[in-house]
Design a protein around this motif. Sequence first.
Motif, PDB file in Angstrom:
ATOM      1  N   ALA A 125       3.057 -21.271  28.706  1.00  0.00           N
ATOM      2  CA  ALA A 125       2.244 -20.574  29.706  1.00  0.00           C
ATOM      3  C   ALA A 125       1.237 -21.514  30.346  1.00  0.00           C
ATOM      4  N   ALA A 126       0.652 -22.412  29.547  1.00  0.00           N
ATOM      5  CA  ALA A 126      -0.306 -23.381  30.087  1.00  0.00           C
ATOM      6  C   ALA A 126       0.370 -24.325  31.068  1.00  0.00           C
ATOM      7  N   ALA A 127       1.587 -24.751  30.721  1.00  0.00           N
ATOM      8  CA  ALA A 127       2.321 -25.664  31.603  1.00  0.00           C
ATOM      9  C   ALA A 127       2.685 -24.975  32.915  1.00  0.00           C
ATOM     10  N   VAL A 128       3.112 -23.728  32.844  1.00  0.00           N
ATOM     11  CA  VAL A 128       3.494 -22.997  34.062  1.00  0.00           C
ATOM     12  C   VAL A 128       2.273 -22.697  34.927  1.00  0.00           C
ATOM     13  N   LYS A 129       1.145 -22.405  34.305  1.00  0.00           N
ATOM     14  CA  LYS A 129      -0.055 -22.085  35.077  1.00  0.00           C
ATOM     15  C   LYS A 129      -0.493 -23.261  35.943  1.00  0.00           C
ATOM     16  N   ARG A 130      -0.192 -24.473  35.494  1.00  0.00           N
ATOM     17  CA  ARG A 130      -0.576 -25.659  36.257  1.00  0.00           C
ATOM     18  C   ARG A 130       0.332 -25.882  37.471  1.00  0.00           C
ATOM     19  N   LEU A 131       1.444 -25.183  37.553  1.00  0.00           N
ATOM     20  CA  LEU A 131       2.406 -25.386  38.635  1.00  0.00           C
ATOM     21  C   LEU A 131       2.023 -24.587  39.878  1.00  0.00           C
ATOM     22  N   SER A 132       2.344 -25.147  41.022  1.00  0.00           N
ATOM     23  CA  SER A 132       2.169 -24.429  42.279  1.00  0.00           C
ATOM     24  C   SER A 132       3.265 -23.364  42.395  1.00  0.00           C
ATOM     25  N   PRO A 133       3.114 -22.394  43.308  1.00  0.00           N
ATOM     26  CA  PRO A 133       4.188 -21.403  43.493  1.00  0.00           C
ATOM     27  C   PRO A 133       5.536 -22.051  43.811  1.00  0.00           C
ATOM     28  N   THR A 134       5.516 -23.127  44.595  1.00  0.00           N
ATOM     29  CA  THR A 134       6.759 -23.818  44.935  1.00  0.00           C
ATOM     30  C   THR A 134       7.391 -24.450  43.703  1.00  0.00           C
ATOM     31  N   ASP A 135       6.553 -25.052  42.856  1.00  0.00           N
ATOM     32  CA  ASP A 135       7.086 -25.685  41.647  1.00  0.00           C
ATOM     33  C   ASP A 135       7.567 -24.648  40.635  1.00  0.00           C
ATOM     34  N   ARG A 136       6.985 -23.461  40.635  1.00  0.00           N
ATOM     35  CA  ARG A 136       7.480 -22.407  39.738  1.00  0.00           C
ATOM     36  C   ARG A 136       8.877 -21.971  40.181  1.00  0.00           C
ATOM     37  N   GLU A 137       9.091 -21.928  41.482  1.00  0.00           N
ATOM     38  CA  GLU A 137      10.422 -21.621  41.987  1.00  0.00           C
ATOM     39  C   GLU A 137      11.395 -22.735  41.597  1.00  0.00           C
ATOM     40  N   LYS A 138      10.919 -23.963  41.694  1.00  0.00           N
ATOM     41  CA  LYS A 138      11.742 -25.102  41.311  1.00  0.00           C
ATOM     42  C   LYS A 138      12.093 -25.036  39.832  1.00  0.00           C
ATOM     43  N   LEU A 139      11.140 -24.642  39.000  1.00  0.00           N
ATOM     44  CA  LEU A 139      11.387 -24.529  37.564  1.00  0.00           C
ATOM     45  C   LEU A 139      12.514 -23.538  37.283  1.00  0.00           C
ATOM     46  N   GLY A 140      12.547 -22.437  38.042  1.00  0.00           N
ATOM     47  CA  GLY A 140      13.626 -21.482  37.859  1.00  0.00           C
ATOM     48  C   GLY A 140      14.985 -22.107  38.087  1.00  0.00           C
ATOM     49  N   ALA A 141      15.082 -22.920  39.128  1.00  0.00           N
ATOM     50  CA  ALA A 141      16.350 -23.601  39.406  1.00  0.00           C
ATOM     51  C   ALA A 141      16.675 -24.627  38.326  1.00  0.00           C
ATOM     52  N   VAL A 142      15.658 -25.346  37.851  1.00  0.00           N
ATOM     53  CA  VAL A 142      15.860 -26.349  36.805  1.00  0.00           C
ATOM     54  C   VAL A 142      16.368 -25.687  35.523  1.00  0.00           C
ATOM     55  N   VAL A 143      15.826 -24.531  35.181  1.00  0.00           N
ATOM     56  CA  VAL A 143      16.268 -23.819  33.982  1.00  0.00           C
ATOM     57  C   VAL A 143      17.739 -23.424  34.115  1.00  0.00           C
ATOM     58  N   ASN A 144      18.143 -23.011  35.310  1.00  0.00           N
ATOM     59  CA  ASN A 144      19.557 -22.698  35.535  1.00  0.00           C
ATOM     60  C   ASN A 144      20.438 -23.916  35.294  1.00  0.00           C
ATOM     61  N   MET A 145      19.941 -25.067  35.688  1.00  0.00           N
ATOM     62  CA  MET A 145      20.725 -26.287  35.575  1.00  0.00           C
ATOM     63  C   MET A 145      20.760 -26.811  34.133  1.00  0.00           C
ATOM     64  N   ALA A 146      19.600 -26.860  33.483  1.00  0.00           N
ATOM     65  CA  ALA A 146      19.487 -27.510  32.177  1.00  0.00           C
ATOM     66  C   ALA A 146      19.875 -26.598  31.018  1.00  0.00           C
TER      67      ALA A 146
END
Length: 393
Positions: free
Chosen positions: A272-293
Amino acid sequence: MMTAVISNAAHPEYGAATIPFPIPGDEYDHCIELLAALESGDAVKQDCRIDELQHHIPILKRLEKAVVNVDELDYLAKRLDSFTEQETAQFQTMAVKLGISEVKDFINLSFCCQQATVITDFSNWEAIGRDHFLALNGGCAVTAEWESLDARNTALNLILNEHGTVTPYGVVYDNGMKLETLYDGNHFPGYHYDEDILAVGISSREEPEDTAKITWLYLPCTRLQLERGMQRSGIGDPDGMRFWYEDSSLPPEVEEVLEFGQESLYELNELAAAVKRLSPTDREKLGAVVNMAEPESAGQIRQLAENLDQFTFAPNAHTPAEYGKYMIRESGHFDYDENLEDFYDYEGYGLQHMEQESGLFTARGFISYHGTLSLEELMMEDSDWQNIQMGGM
């Protein structure tokens, strides 16, 4: 903001500490340390004597000389911090009518005082009628009913036919309100105050699965807050707890991976701490990264969140042409000239770029990885690396 001068209820000679309420998140641990130096501030016990209390709501002066739990006072301050002027009037007048002077009752009153009608100005009949209508209907109204409301007549019926109680803060009509015990003296009702990423309820596994004895934690928070939350639920061993999942600002792809009954509470907090530091754009990017990894735990997702710079993301790109168009027009790698729009081969460039990358299309867009480690190595947590290194030795 509330300020309280607090001393040890059993040993006032130890001195006092001045604590702000609600306690700012980044000052929580320090404030608990100040109280610990006075041998007070227990996670569960009521051991803090309020020597002096300053707040814009005068009725809270009734808490002076009372003995409370520090987290009780903090929770009450958070509840009152969001109150409107009308809610403050309802809170104070009903506290007078019910004779409330204990922190537990003040907390419970904060959840139901909105049912009461308070008149502070008898010169505006229209406002009185509309306030009363809202109090009777949970603070909301259907548009048609609101527009057709005879507010003046509603006010007259209230004043002539109902019994009001005169208080220093206005005349109050309780409308049949009952003080319910939502706060049992140990488990706070769920309430979002700060911008949190994840709300997790915990209880001891010794309690039945349908227990109401749930402690809510709002992540990220400090480790001390986690530990105090476990103490409030009587949890001595982190493995001996049950999870409830309430609200989340995590990307849906992350939520689908996490199995809250099996995750470590500490890992969830770090994620949660790591996600809170992300911008809205990077949170969207994280969703795509999770799909990939395809990570399998909160710890692995946290590693991905902390290494997003090793991925390239083209949002809303679902074909080679859309990917090429994004790379040429929006990535910032090229000087795009709209006058040459008809001459760009977006699809060709997209295909060429894809051949040189390790990537895939997801529901969010195209994601590619360009790090030197394998994805499995990238997602390894510190303990995994230590085990590998020790094995190598």
